[in-house]
Design a protein around this motif. Sequence first.
Motif, short mmCIF file in Angstrom:
data_model
loop_
_atom_site.label_atom_id
_atom_site.label_comp_id
_atom_site.label_asym_id
_atom_site.label_seq_id
_atom_site.Cartn_x
_atom_site.Cartn_y
_atom_site.Cartn_z
N ALA A 37 3.34 -1.48 3.85
CA ALA A 37 2.88 -0.12 3.60
C ALA A 37 4.07 0.82 3.53
O ALA A 37 4.99 0.73 4.34
N ASP A 38 4.06 1.74 2.55
CA ASP A 38 5.07 2.80 2.44
C ASP A 38 4.33 4.13 2.46
O ASP A 38 3.50 4.39 1.61
N TYR A 39 4.64 4.96 3.45
CA TYR A 39 3.89 6.20 3.68
C TYR A 39 4.62 7.45 3.22
O TYR A 39 4.32 8.56 3.65
N THR A 40 5.54 7.32 2.28
CA THR A 40 6.36 8.45 1.86
C THR A 40 5.56 9.53 1.15
O THR A 40 5.78 10.71 1.36
N GLY A 41 4.63 9.16 0.27
CA GLY A 41 3.89 10.14 -0.52
C GLY A 41 2.63 10.62 0.17
O GLY A 41 2.28 10.17 1.25
N GLY A 42 1.93 11.54 -0.49
CA GLY A 42 0.63 12.00 0.00
C GLY A 42 0.73 13.15 0.98
O GLY A 42 1.80 13.56 1.40
N THR A 43 -0.44 13.66 1.34
CA THR A 43 -0.48 14.72 2.35
C THR A 43 0.01 14.17 3.69
O THR A 43 0.04 12.95 3.88
N LYS A 44 0.34 15.05 4.58
CA LYS A 44 0.75 14.60 5.92
C LYS A 44 -0.35 13.77 6.56
O LYS A 44 -0.11 12.75 7.19
N THR A 45 -1.60 14.20 6.38
CA THR A 45 -2.73 13.49 6.97
C THR A 45 -2.89 12.11 6.35
O THR A 45 -3.11 11.13 7.06
N LEU A 46 -2.79 12.01 5.04
CA LEU A 46 -2.92 10.73 4.35
C LEU A 46 -1.82 9.77 4.81
O LEU A 46 -2.07 8.60 5.10
N LEU A 81 0.86 -1.18 0.00
CA LEU A 81 0.00 0.00 0.00
C LEU A 81 0.90 1.23 0.00
O LEU A 81 1.85 1.31 0.81
N VAL A 82 0.62 2.19 -0.89
CA VAL A 82 1.40 3.41 -0.96
C VAL A 82 0.47 4.62 -1.01
O VAL A 82 -0.58 4.58 -1.65
N THR A 83 0.88 5.68 -0.35
CA THR A 83 0.16 6.95 -0.45
C THR A 83 0.79 7.76 -1.57
O THR A 83 2.01 7.76 -1.74
N VAL A 84 -0.06 8.43 -2.36
CA VAL A 84 0.40 9.17 -3.53
C VAL A 84 0.22 10.66 -3.29
O VAL A 84 -0.86 11.10 -2.89
N GLY A 85 1.28 11.41 -3.54
CA GLY A 85 1.23 12.86 -3.38
C GLY A 85 1.79 13.55 -4.60
O GLY A 85 1.58 13.11 -5.73
N GLY A 86 2.56 14.59 -4.38
CA GLY A 86 3.07 15.40 -5.47
C GLY A 86 4.26 14.80 -6.19
O GLY A 86 4.53 15.15 -7.33
N SER A 87 4.98 13.90 -5.56
CA SER A 87 6.19 13.36 -6.15
C SER A 87 6.06 11.85 -6.34
O SER A 87 5.81 11.11 -5.39
N PHE A 88 6.23 11.41 -7.56
CA PHE A 88 6.09 9.99 -7.87
C PHE A 88 7.37 9.20 -7.62
O PHE A 88 7.34 7.98 -7.43
N GLN A 89 8.55 9.86 -7.64
CA GLN A 89 9.82 9.15 -7.60
C GLN A 89 9.98 8.22 -6.38
O GLN A 89 10.41 7.08 -6.55
N PRO A 90 9.66 8.66 -5.17
CA PRO A 90 9.83 7.74 -4.04
C PRO A 90 8.91 6.52 -4.10
O PRO A 90 9.27 5.45 -3.62
N ILE A 91 7.76 6.69 -4.72
CA ILE A 91 6.84 5.56 -4.86
C ILE A 91 7.43 4.53 -5.82
O ILE A 91 7.43 3.33 -5.55
N VAL A 92 7.97 5.01 -6.92
CA VAL A 92 8.63 4.12 -7.88
C VAL A 92 9.80 3.41 -7.21
O VAL A 92 9.99 2.20 -7.38
#
Length: 168
Positions: free
Chosen positions: A115-124, A6-17
Amino acid sequence: MPKILLVTVGGSFQPIVTAIRSLQPERIIFIASDGEKGSKSQVISEGTPCEVRRGTEVVERLPNIPTQVELGDRFQPQRDLILVQNPDDLAECYLKIQQCICHLQQEALEHEILADYTGGTKTLSAALVLAAVDCGISLYLTIATTRENLVKVERGELTRLVDTSFRT
């Protein structure tokens, strides 16, 4: 054992990749914001929705994340995309993520859930951390090997397991 990430998605895609390539999951569930300007575009938009920026300048445009990591038919948007209406509403984010994890724990018994929580809003991201800890799944964070930019994680990042032993 096959993995579901499970990954949270925010403004930057690189850490998710980076997380996907490091952890090599069989299936990825993206948690993104809905709406016209939502982060879901990095997951399901056609063309080249992912932008590499240097300040305000877009220096490169790339395909959506599932295309970049070559998920192909393993990515099913109706199954693998959780959309939140308000990515700053902790209750909405937590409940959707926690329900997803519980469902996976009941249905995907032969899988390891991460789960990787790097992306997304702080709340997400906070909601994913809370749900992961509450449900007892492994938690990861993708960080720069040397953190010079305090605004976002940039290229040259590393995914590492987060110690959640404090919860026991």
